[in-house]
Design a protein around this motif. Structure first.
Motif, PDB file in Angstrom:
ATOM      1  N   PHE A 167       4.300 -70.490  25.068  1.00 32.56           N
ATOM      2  CA  PHE A 167       4.503 -71.173  26.342  1.00 32.56           C
ATOM      3  C   PHE A 167       4.908 -72.614  26.074  1.00 32.56           C
ATOM      4  O   PHE A 167       4.191 -73.351  25.397  1.00 32.56           O
ATOM      5  CB  PHE A 167       3.214 -71.122  27.175  1.00 32.56           C
ATOM      6  N   ASP A 168       6.080 -73.008  26.576  1.00 33.03           N
ATOM      7  CA  ASP A 168       6.614 -74.353  26.307  1.00 33.03           C
ATOM      8  C   ASP A 168       6.657 -74.641  24.807  1.00 33.03           C
ATOM      9  O   ASP A 168       6.356 -75.742  24.352  1.00 33.03           O
ATOM     10  CB  ASP A 168       5.777 -75.421  27.023  1.00 33.03           C
ATOM     11  N   GLY A 169       6.999 -73.590  24.028  1.00 32.92           N
ATOM     12  CA  GLY A 169       7.154 -73.753  22.597  1.00 32.92           C
ATOM     13  C   GLY A 169       5.875 -73.734  21.797  1.00 32.92           C
ATOM     14  O   GLY A 169       5.914 -73.895  20.574  1.00 32.92           O
ATOM     15  N   VAL A 170       4.731 -73.518  22.461  1.00 35.56           N
ATOM     16  CA  VAL A 170       3.436 -73.547  21.785  1.00 35.56           C
ATOM     17  C   VAL A 170       2.800 -72.157  21.856  1.00 35.56           C
ATOM     18  O   VAL A 170       2.824 -71.503  22.908  1.00 35.56           O
ATOM     19  CB  VAL A 170       2.498 -74.586  22.439  1.00 35.56           C
ATOM     20  N   SER A 171       2.219 -71.709  20.741  1.00 34.30           N
ATOM     21  CA  SER A 171       1.513 -70.427  20.722  1.00 34.30           C
ATOM     22  C   SER A 171       0.155 -70.602  21.388  1.00 34.30           C
ATOM     23  O   SER A 171      -0.616 -71.497  21.016  1.00 34.30           O
ATOM     24  CB  SER A 171       1.329 -69.949  19.279  1.00 34.30           C
ATOM     25  N   VAL A 172      -0.126 -69.752  22.380  1.00 29.63           N
ATOM     26  CA  VAL A 172      -1.360 -69.888  23.159  1.00 29.63           C
ATOM     27  C   VAL A 172      -2.057 -68.538  23.293  1.00 29.63           C
ATOM     28  O   VAL A 172      -1.440 -67.476  23.174  1.00 29.63           O
ATOM     29  CB  VAL A 172      -1.091 -70.487  24.556  1.00 29.63           C
ATOM     30  N   LEU A 173      -3.347 -68.610  23.560  1.00 30.38           N
ATOM     31  CA  LEU A 173      -4.215 -67.439  23.647  1.00 30.38           C
ATOM     32  C   LEU A 173      -4.559 -67.124  25.093  1.00 30.38           C
ATOM     33  O   LEU A 173      -4.806 -68.034  25.891  1.00 30.38           O
ATOM     34  CB  LEU A 173      -5.506 -67.715  22.856  1.00 30.38           C
ATOM     35  N   ASP A 174      -4.595 -65.828  25.429  1.00 30.17           N
ATOM     36  CA  ASP A 174      -5.127 -65.339  26.707  1.00 30.17           C
ATOM     37  C   ASP A 174      -4.350 -65.903  27.902  1.00 30.17           C
ATOM     38  O   ASP A 174      -4.822 -66.771  28.631  1.00 30.17           O
ATOM     39  CB  ASP A 174      -6.618 -65.687  26.816  1.00 30.17           C
ATOM     40  N   LEU A 175      -3.158 -65.364  28.106  1.00 31.11           N
ATOM     41  CA  LEU A 175      -2.278 -65.860  29.163  1.00 31.11           C
ATOM     42  C   LEU A 175      -2.791 -65.491  30.550  1.00 31.11           C
ATOM     43  O   LEU A 175      -3.160 -64.345  30.807  1.00 31.11           O
ATOM     44  CB  LEU A 175      -0.874 -65.259  28.996  1.00 31.11           C
ATOM     45  N   ASP A 176      -2.783 -66.475  31.444  1.00 28.82           N
ATOM     46  CA  ASP A 176      -2.970 -66.161  32.856  1.00 28.82           C
ATOM     47  C   ASP A 176      -1.593 -65.970  33.484  1.00 28.82           C
ATOM     48  O   ASP A 176      -0.567 -66.060  32.802  1.00 28.82           O
ATOM     49  CB  ASP A 176      -3.794 -67.243  33.570  1.00 28.82           C
ATOM     50  N   TYR A 177      -1.554 -65.700  34.787  1.00 21.32           N
ATOM     51  CA  TYR A 177      -0.274 -65.350  35.415  1.00 21.32           C
ATOM     52  C   TYR A 177       0.735 -66.498  35.333  1.00 21.32           C
ATOM     53  O   TYR A 177       1.927 -66.268  35.101  1.00 21.32           O
ATOM     54  CB  TYR A 177      -0.490 -64.945  36.876  1.00 21.32           C
ATOM     55  N   ALA A 178       0.262 -67.738  35.516  1.00 22.76           N
ATOM     56  CA  ALA A 178       1.180 -68.883  35.498  1.00 22.76           C
ATOM     57  C   ALA A 178       1.910 -68.985  34.165  1.00 22.76           C
ATOM     58  O   ALA A 178       3.085 -69.347  34.114  1.00 22.76           O
ATOM     59  CB  ALA A 178       0.411 -70.171  35.788  1.00 22.76           C
ATOM     60  N   GLU A 179       1.208 -68.644  33.078  1.00 26.31           N
ATOM     61  CA  GLU A 179       1.837 -68.681  31.759  1.00 26.31           C
ATOM     62  C   GLU A 179       2.628 -67.416  31.488  1.00 26.31           C
ATOM     63  O   GLU A 179       3.742 -67.462  30.968  1.00 26.31           O
ATOM     64  CB  GLU A 179       0.753 -68.852  30.692  1.00 26.31           C
ATOM     65  N   ASP A 180       2.045 -66.267  31.817  1.00 31.98           N
ATOM     66  CA  ASP A 180       2.689 -64.991  31.534  1.00 31.98           C
ATOM     67  C   ASP A 180       4.052 -64.891  32.212  1.00 31.98           C
ATOM     68  O   ASP A 180       5.012 -64.368  31.643  1.00 31.98           O
ATOM     69  CB  ASP A 180       1.776 -63.853  32.003  1.00 31.98           C
ATOM     70  N   SER A 181       4.163 -65.408  33.438  1.00 30.35           N
ATOM     71  CA  SER A 181       5.411 -65.302  34.193  1.00 30.35           C
ATOM     72  C   SER A 181       6.466 -66.298  33.726  1.00 30.35           C
ATOM     73  O   SER A 181       7.630 -66.189  34.125  1.00 30.35           O
ATOM     74  CB  SER A 181       5.130 -65.516  35.689  1.00 30.35           C
ATOM     75  N   ASN A 182       6.072 -67.254  32.871  1.00 24.51           N
ATOM     76  CA  ASN A 182       7.026 -68.259  32.387  1.00 24.51           C
ATOM     77  C   ASN A 182       7.040 -68.380  30.876  1.00 24.51           C
ATOM     78  O   ASN A 182       7.566 -69.352  30.330  1.00 24.51           O
ATOM     79  CB  ASN A 182       6.677 -69.628  32.994  1.00 24.51           C
ATOM     80  N   ALA A 183       6.484 -67.409  30.184  1.00 25.09           N
ATOM     81  CA  ALA A 183       6.363 -67.490  28.734  1.00 25.09           C
ATOM     82  C   ALA A 183       7.704 -67.257  28.048  1.00 25.09           C
ATOM     83  O   ALA A 183       8.548 -66.498  28.530  1.00 25.09           O
ATOM     84  CB  ALA A 183       5.346 -66.469  28.236  1.00 25.09           C
ATOM     85  N   ASP A 184       7.894 -67.917  26.899  1.00 27.13           N
ATOM     86  CA  ASP A 184       9.064 -67.656  26.068  1.00 27.13           C
ATOM     87  C   ASP A 184       8.940 -66.300  25.389  1.00 27.13           C
ATOM     88  O   ASP A 184       9.929 -65.626  25.122  1.00 27.13           O
ATOM     89  CB  ASP A 184       9.201 -68.741  24.998  1.00 27.13           C
ATOM     90  N   ALA A 185       7.698 -65.916  25.080  1.00 23.48           N
ATOM     91  CA  ALA A 185       7.396 -64.610  24.486  1.00 23.48           C
ATOM     92  C   ALA A 185       5.953 -64.289  24.802  1.00 23.48           C
ATOM     93  O   ALA A 185       5.128 -65.192  24.986  1.00 23.48           O
ATOM     94  CB  ALA A 185       7.610 -64.629  22.975  1.00 23.48           C
ATOM     95  N   ASP A 186       5.645 -63.000  24.892  1.00 19.31           N
ATOM     96  CA  ASP A 186       4.245 -62.613  25.102  1.00 19.31           C
ATOM     97  C   ASP A 186       3.952 -61.349  24.319  1.00 19.31           C
ATOM     98  O   ASP A 186       4.845 -60.549  24.039  1.00 19.31           O
ATOM     99  CB  ASP A 186       3.928 -62.422  26.589  1.00 19.31           C
ATOM    100  N   ALA A 187       2.690 -61.196  23.974  1.00 22.38           N
ATOM    101  CA  ALA A 187       2.269 -60.053  23.168  1.00 22.38           C
ATOM    102  C   ALA A 187       0.847 -59.671  23.530  1.00 22.38           C
ATOM    103  O   ALA A 187       0.030 -60.530  23.879  1.00 22.38           O
ATOM    104  CB  ALA A 187       2.359 -60.382  21.678  1.00 22.38           C
ATOM    105  N   ASN A 188       0.566 -58.371  23.458  1.00 21.99           N
ATOM    106  CA  ASN A 188      -0.783 -57.850  23.648  1.00 21.99           C
ATOM    107  C   ASN A 188      -1.251 -57.267  22.321  1.00 21.99           C
ATOM    108  O   ASN A 188      -0.531 -56.480  21.694  1.00 21.99           O
ATOM    109  CB  ASN A 188      -0.803 -56.770  24.733  1.00 21.99           C
ATOM    110  N   PHE A 189      -2.433 -57.667  21.907  1.00 18.14           N
ATOM    111  CA  PHE A 189      -3.009 -57.208  20.646  1.00 18.14           C
ATOM    112  C   PHE A 189      -4.263 -56.396  20.936  1.00 18.14           C
ATOM    113  O   PHE A 189      -5.168 -56.883  21.623  1.00 18.14           O
ATOM    114  CB  PHE A 189      -3.377 -58.394  19.753  1.00 18.14           C
ATOM    115  N   VAL A 190      -4.329 -55.183  20.393  1.00 17.65           N
ATOM    116  CA  VAL A 190      -5.526 -54.360  20.465  1.00 17.65           C
ATOM    117  C   VAL A 190      -6.081 -54.272  19.049  1.00 17.65           C
ATOM    118  O   VAL A 190      -5.420 -53.752  18.148  1.00 17.65           O
ATOM    119  CB  VAL A 190      -5.221 -52.949  21.003  1.00 17.65           C
TER     120      VAL A 190
END
Length: 240
Positions: A167-190
């Motif tokens: 998000f905004d070029g920074v790797s972040v943990l546990d996305l909420d909707y505001a981040e998820d809907s505007n993320a450069d990339a997203d991933a789910n890890f199990v």
């Protein structure tokens, strides 16, 4: 700065409330910030036809979002006459994740159905569902042990899930909707409690991300999942 004001490696407030439903063999209300998912585990004495006479049980999952769990009302899928592709994909993911840590021979030819109902959505519904489903399933196993159906612990490990993203070029943990809907990339890890990988789902929403960025996301996910396992243990008590 993240929209929520959290640090890049900071989880939302997470609450796992076991025993939420008095009727189910096992249940958990999983709250990941403003995402709330009710997980219930129900015992069925019948297995799918293809498992009859195999000596093995089955764990499966269903997932659904209530009509007003999101910003605008959506029709129930039952009213549309069919489940959507997203719903099918998520419930299969939940089932796979749980089966990865369960000995299916431990409870004979019985089926446990885990229902995940999204009460309120603010990003990360599938990860909350997987994390809460483990707690619900663990409670069901305790009840089955008390009834003499299960001997020993059918689990080989814990299983949890978390989202990460850029998000905004920074790797972040546990996305909420505001981040998820505007993320450069997203991933789910199990991941399991020991840190083994069950499944990874990652997508570049804008520019492709690098191997180094992926490793950053994986590192965040491992740390976040370790904290989720601690929360599962706390919710289930010393025996977990």
């Amino acid at each position: 700065m993240r929209p929520s004001g959290r640090r890049p490696d900071e989880l939302r407030e997470i609450i796992l409330e076991p025993g939420f439903s008095k009727h189910a063999e096992g249940s958990c209300m999983a709250r990941f910030g403003d995402t709330h998912v009710l997980c219930t585990a129900s015992l069925d004495e019948r297995v799918p036809p293809w498992l009859r006479n195999s000596g093995r049980g089955w764990v499966t999952a269903e997932y659904g979002m209530l009509p007003r769990s999101t910003h605008e009302r959506t029709d129930r899928e039952a009213a549309r006459g069919r489940q959507g592709g997203r719903t099918l994909e998520i419930q299969r993911l939940i089932g796979r994740s749980l089966r990865a840590v369960v000995d299916l021979k431990a409870f004979g030819e019985r089926q446990i159905k885990v229902d995940c109902d999204v009460i309120q959505a603010d990003g990360g519904t599938r990860t909350a569902a997987i994390t809460g489903s483990y707690v619900a399933l663990a409670q069901a196993f305790v009840q089955m042990q008390a009834d003499g159906i299960v001997q020993g612990d059918p689990f080989s490990d814990h299983v949890v899930a978390i989202s990460c993203g850029i998000f905004d070029g920074v790797s972040v943990l546990d996305l909420d909707y505001a981040e998820d809907s505007n993320a450069d990339a997203d991933a789910n890890f199990v991941l399991t409690g020991s840190g083994a990988i069950v499944e990874v789902q990652g997508t570049a929403e804008k520019e492709p991300f690098t191997e180094q960025q992926f490793l950053e996301l994986l590192s965040l996910a491992k740390a976040g999942c370790a904290r989720l396992v601690d929360l599962q243990r706390a919710a289930l008590g010393p025996a977990s």
